[in-house]
Design a protein around this motif. Sequence first.
Motif, PDB file in Angstrom:
ATOM      1  N   ASN A  20      63.785  40.654  14.099  1.00 25.98           N
ATOM      2  CA  ASN A  20      62.346  40.453  14.213  1.00 25.98           C
ATOM      3  C   ASN A  20      61.640  41.774  13.970  1.00 25.98           C
ATOM      4  OD1 ASN A  20      62.734  37.767  14.945  1.00 25.98           O
ATOM      5  ND2 ASN A  20      63.004  38.313  17.077  1.00 25.98           N
ATOM      6  N   CYS A  21      60.833  41.826  12.924  1.00 25.57           N
ATOM      7  CA  CYS A  21      60.163  43.068  12.555  1.00 25.57           C
ATOM      8  C   CYS A  21      58.679  42.828  12.331  1.00 25.57           C
ATOM      9  CB  CYS A  21      60.754  43.640  11.269  1.00 25.57           C
ATOM     10  SG  CYS A  21      62.498  44.020  11.383  1.00 25.57           S
ATOM     11  N   VAL A  22      57.922  43.870  12.493  1.00 27.06           N
ATOM     12  CA  VAL A  22      56.510  43.835  12.130  1.00 27.06           C
ATOM     13  C   VAL A  22      56.249  44.895  11.082  1.00 27.06           C
ATOM     14  CG1 VAL A  22      55.693  42.902  14.324  1.00 27.06           C
ATOM     15  CG2 VAL A  22      55.819  45.366  14.000  1.00 27.06           C
ATOM     16  N   GLU A  23      55.230  44.659  10.288  1.00 27.38           N
ATOM     17  CA  GLU A  23      54.803  45.610   9.279  1.00 27.38           C
ATOM     18  C   GLU A  23      53.325  45.903   9.487  1.00 27.38           C
ATOM     19  OE1 GLU A  23      57.310  44.727   5.324  1.00 27.38           O
ATOM     20  OE2 GLU A  23      55.996  43.090   5.940  1.00 27.38           O
ATOM     21  N   VAL A  24      52.930  47.111   9.131  1.00 22.98           N
ATOM     22  CA  VAL A  24      51.541  47.549   9.282  1.00 22.98           C
ATOM     23  C   VAL A  24      51.079  48.139   7.960  1.00 22.98           C
ATOM     24  CG1 VAL A  24      49.989  49.106  10.527  1.00 22.98           C
ATOM     25  CG2 VAL A  24      51.902  48.053  11.714  1.00 22.98           C
ATOM     26  N   LYS A  31      40.287  49.338   8.652  1.00 26.64           N
ATOM     27  CA  LYS A  31      40.988  48.105   9.052  1.00 26.64           C
ATOM     28  C   LYS A  31      42.479  48.237   8.793  1.00 26.64           C
ATOM     29  CE  LYS A  31      37.206  45.685   9.769  1.00 26.64           C
ATOM     30  NZ  LYS A  31      36.792  45.269  11.075  1.00 26.64           N
ATOM     31  N   LEU A  32      43.273  47.739   9.742  1.00 29.01           N
ATOM     32  CA  LEU A  32      44.719  47.688   9.596  1.00 29.01           C
ATOM     33  C   LEU A  32      45.180  46.247   9.680  1.00 29.01           C
ATOM     34  CD1 LEU A  32      45.780  50.622  11.931  1.00 29.01           C
ATOM     35  CD2 LEU A  32      45.770  50.617   9.448  1.00 29.01           C
ATOM     36  N   GLY A  33      46.223  45.944   8.950  1.00 23.99           N
ATOM     37  CA  GLY A  33      46.819  44.620   9.014  1.00 23.99           C
ATOM     38  C   GLY A  33      48.185  44.711   9.664  1.00 23.99           C
ATOM     39  N   VAL A  34      48.531  43.703  10.445  1.00 20.35           N
ATOM     40  CA  VAL A  34      49.837  43.599  11.082  1.00 20.35           C
ATOM     41  C   VAL A  34      50.385  42.229  10.714  1.00 20.35           C
ATOM     42  CG1 VAL A  34      51.109  43.631  13.262  1.00 20.35           C
ATOM     43  CG2 VAL A  34      49.038  45.022  13.016  1.00 20.35           C
ATOM     44  N   ARG A  35      51.654  42.202  10.270  1.00 17.65           N
ATOM     45  CA  ARG A  35      52.258  40.909   9.923  1.00 17.65           C
ATOM     46  C   ARG A  35      53.719  40.886  10.336  1.00 17.65           C
ATOM     47  NH1 ARG A  35      52.555  41.377   3.296  1.00 17.65           N
ATOM     48  NH2 ARG A  35      54.292  42.846   3.228  1.00 17.65           N
ATOM     49  N   PRO A  44      50.511  34.928   7.468  1.00 24.73           N
ATOM     50  CA  PRO A  44      49.273  35.358   8.126  1.00 24.73           C
ATOM     51  C   PRO A  44      49.289  36.845   8.462  1.00 24.73           C
ATOM     52  CG  PRO A  44      50.639  34.090   9.637  1.00 24.73           C
ATOM     53  CD  PRO A  44      51.300  34.030   8.294  1.00 24.73           C
ATOM     54  N   VAL A  45      48.110  37.435   8.463  1.00 22.27           N
ATOM     55  CA  VAL A  45      47.932  38.854   8.777  1.00 22.27           C
ATOM     56  C   VAL A  45      46.907  38.979   9.889  1.00 22.27           C
ATOM     57  CG1 VAL A  45      47.143  41.080   7.889  1.00 22.27           C
ATOM     58  CG2 VAL A  45      48.500  39.573   6.427  1.00 22.27           C
TER      59      VAL A  45
END
Length: 68
Positions: A20-24, A31-35, A44-45
């Motif tokens: 399980n990983c997240v990306e930024v 603005k930053l996105g996390v997915r 979705p972001v």
Amino acid sequence: MSATTESHWRKSSRCVADSNCVEVARIAAGKLGVRDTKTGPDGPVLTLASEVFTTFLAKAKAGDLDLQ
């Protein structure tokens, strides 16, 4: 293409292969996105203001968000 698909996404330093990983990514000015990596580039972001993300990281590092 949208700003979220054109952005340079970085994986968490705590990410290991096939987990399980997240990306930024910076997706717009301020603005930053996390997915979630499991959902792929079209998933979705979560979009956050840079200040909100910085506050979130500080609280997480301080242990303020740990479950009791």
